[in-house]
Design a protein around this motif. Structure first.
Motif, mmCIF file in Angstrom:
data_model
loop_
_atom_site.group_PDB
_atom_site.id
_atom_site.type_symbol
_atom_site.label_atom_id
_atom_site.label_comp_id
_atom_site.label_asym_id
_atom_site.label_seq_id
_atom_site.Cartn_x
_atom_site.Cartn_y
_atom_site.Cartn_z
ATOM 1 N N GLY A 17 -4.430 -3.215 -14.469
ATOM 2 C CA GLY A 17 -4.050 -2.918 -13.084
ATOM 3 C C GLY A 17 -5.196 -2.282 -12.309
ATOM 4 O O GLY A 17 -5.352 -2.511 -11.109
ATOM 5 N N GLN A 18 -6.027 -1.494 -13.003
ATOM 6 C CA GLN A 18 -7.171 -0.849 -12.351
ATOM 7 C C GLN A 18 -8.187 -1.891 -11.887
ATOM 8 O O GLN A 18 -8.744 -1.786 -10.805
ATOM 9 C CB GLN A 18 -7.836 0.151 -13.309
ATOM 10 N N ALA A 19 -8.425 -2.922 -12.694
ATOM 11 C CA ALA A 19 -9.365 -3.991 -12.316
ATOM 12 C C ALA A 19 -8.863 -4.726 -11.076
ATOM 13 O O ALA A 19 -9.644 -5.046 -10.176
ATOM 14 C CB ALA A 19 -9.565 -4.963 -13.472
ATOM 15 N N ILE A 20 -7.567 -4.954 -11.025
ATOM 16 C CA ILE A 20 -6.986 -5.619 -9.852
ATOM 17 C C ILE A 20 -7.165 -4.743 -8.620
ATOM 18 O O ILE A 20 -7.583 -5.212 -7.561
ATOM 19 C CB ILE A 20 -5.497 -5.943 -10.092
ATOM 20 N N ALA A 25 -9.750 -3.622 -3.428
ATOM 21 C CA ALA A 25 -10.503 -2.680 -2.577
ATOM 22 C C ALA A 25 -11.809 -3.306 -2.106
ATOM 23 O O ALA A 25 -12.183 -3.183 -0.927
ATOM 24 C CB ALA A 25 -10.765 -1.382 -3.335
ATOM 25 N N LYS A 26 -12.520 -4.002 -3.004
ATOM 26 C CA LYS A 26 -13.780 -4.651 -2.623
ATOM 27 C C LYS A 26 -13.546 -5.784 -1.623
ATOM 28 O O LYS A 26 -14.295 -5.935 -0.658
ATOM 29 C CB LYS A 26 -14.508 -5.180 -3.857
ATOM 30 N N PHE A 31 -12.947 -8.219 4.083
ATOM 31 C CA PHE A 31 -11.964 -9.035 4.813
ATOM 32 C C PHE A 31 -10.693 -8.222 5.023
ATOM 33 O O PHE A 31 -10.281 -7.489 4.123
ATOM 34 C CB PHE A 31 -11.594 -10.293 4.012
ATOM 35 N N PRO A 32 -10.062 -8.394 6.179
ATOM 36 C CA PRO A 32 -8.779 -7.698 6.353
ATOM 37 C C PRO A 32 -7.715 -8.348 5.468
ATOM 38 O O PRO A 32 -7.509 -9.553 5.512
ATOM 39 C CB PRO A 32 -8.465 -7.891 7.841
ATOM 40 N N LEU A 33 -7.087 -7.549 4.616
ATOM 41 C CA LEU A 33 -6.067 -8.044 3.700
ATOM 42 C C LEU A 33 -4.718 -7.412 4.003
ATOM 43 O O LEU A 33 -4.640 -6.301 4.517
ATOM 44 C CB LEU A 33 -6.430 -7.707 2.241
ATOM 45 N N LYS A 34 -3.681 -8.137 3.645
ATOM 46 C CA LYS A 34 -2.324 -7.608 3.712
ATOM 47 C C LYS A 34 -1.740 -7.739 2.314
ATOM 48 O O LYS A 34 -1.537 -8.841 1.821
ATOM 49 C CB LYS A 34 -1.488 -8.396 4.720
ATOM 50 N N ASN A 35 -1.514 -6.626 1.652
ATOM 51 C CA ASN A 35 -0.982 -6.632 0.296
ATOM 52 C C ASN A 35 0.537 -6.752 0.364
ATOM 53 O O ASN A 35 1.209 -5.864 0.876
ATOM 54 C CB ASN A 35 -1.394 -5.368 -0.457
ATOM 55 N N LEU A 36 1.061 -7.843 -0.158
ATOM 56 C CA LEU A 36 2.511 -8.071 -0.135
ATOM 57 C C LEU A 36 3.197 -7.558 -1.391
ATOM 58 O O LEU A 36 4.377 -7.811 -1.600
ATOM 59 C CB LEU A 36 2.796 -9.570 0.047
ATOM 60 N N GLY A 37 2.449 -6.849 -2.228
ATOM 61 C CA GLY A 37 3.040 -6.261 -3.435
ATOM 62 C C GLY A 37 3.171 -7.263 -4.560
ATOM 63 O O GLY A 37 2.428 -8.234 -4.644
ATOM 64 N N LYS A 38 4.159 -7.027 -5.417
ATOM 65 C CA LYS A 38 4.360 -7.898 -6.569
ATOM 66 C C LYS A 38 4.760 -9.299 -6.117
ATOM 67 O O LYS A 38 5.441 -9.483 -5.111
ATOM 68 C CB LYS A 38 5.430 -7.328 -7.492
#
Length: 124
Positions: A17-20, A25-26, A31-38
């Motif tokens: 999970g840390q690698a993800i 983060a990088k 790029f602007p990202l939107k994290n939709l979760g699982k």
């Protein structure tokens, strides 16, 4: 780390999970990202975690929507539509009543059988 990219959707997976988190983060710094979760849905596939640590894939909603679109949600189930030796004959018309719907349904059925080949060869 495995990344699956389709147009503007990205699935990232790894046993760490840390690698993800570090990769996200990088990427987010550039790029602007939107994290939709699982992951729950992707390209018509429903995704649920399995008890053995894997993933359970399903297309129940995709197929249900397709049946509703074609007014076949109440159709009776049968093993095969025709006997294997049945010959199809032209009825004198060259066009489907709604060519756009016909093309859409054929494409949807192709997608369903390509993404889940076990549904193309179902025997009970």
């Amino acid at each position: 780390i495995f990344m699956l990219v389709y147009v503007d959707d990205i699935i990232i997976t790894n046993s760490s999970g840390q690698a993800i988190s570090n990769l996200i983060a990088k990427l987010n710094a550039e790029f602007p990202l939107k994290n939709l979760g699982k992951l729950h849905h992707f390209l018509g596939l429903e995704v649920q975690p399995a008890s053995n640590g894997g993933l359970q894939l399903s297309q129940t909603k995709y197929i249900s929507n397709l049946l509703t679109k074609t007014n076949m949600s109440n159709a009776r189930l049968i093993k095969t539509l025709f006997a294997p030796s049945t010959k199809l004959l032209a009825d004198g018309t060259n066009q489907a009543q709604d060519p756009q719907l016909y093309r859409s349904v054929i494409g949807a059925l192709q997608y369903a059988t390509i993404t889940r080949p076990d549904t193309a060869y179902y025997y009970s």
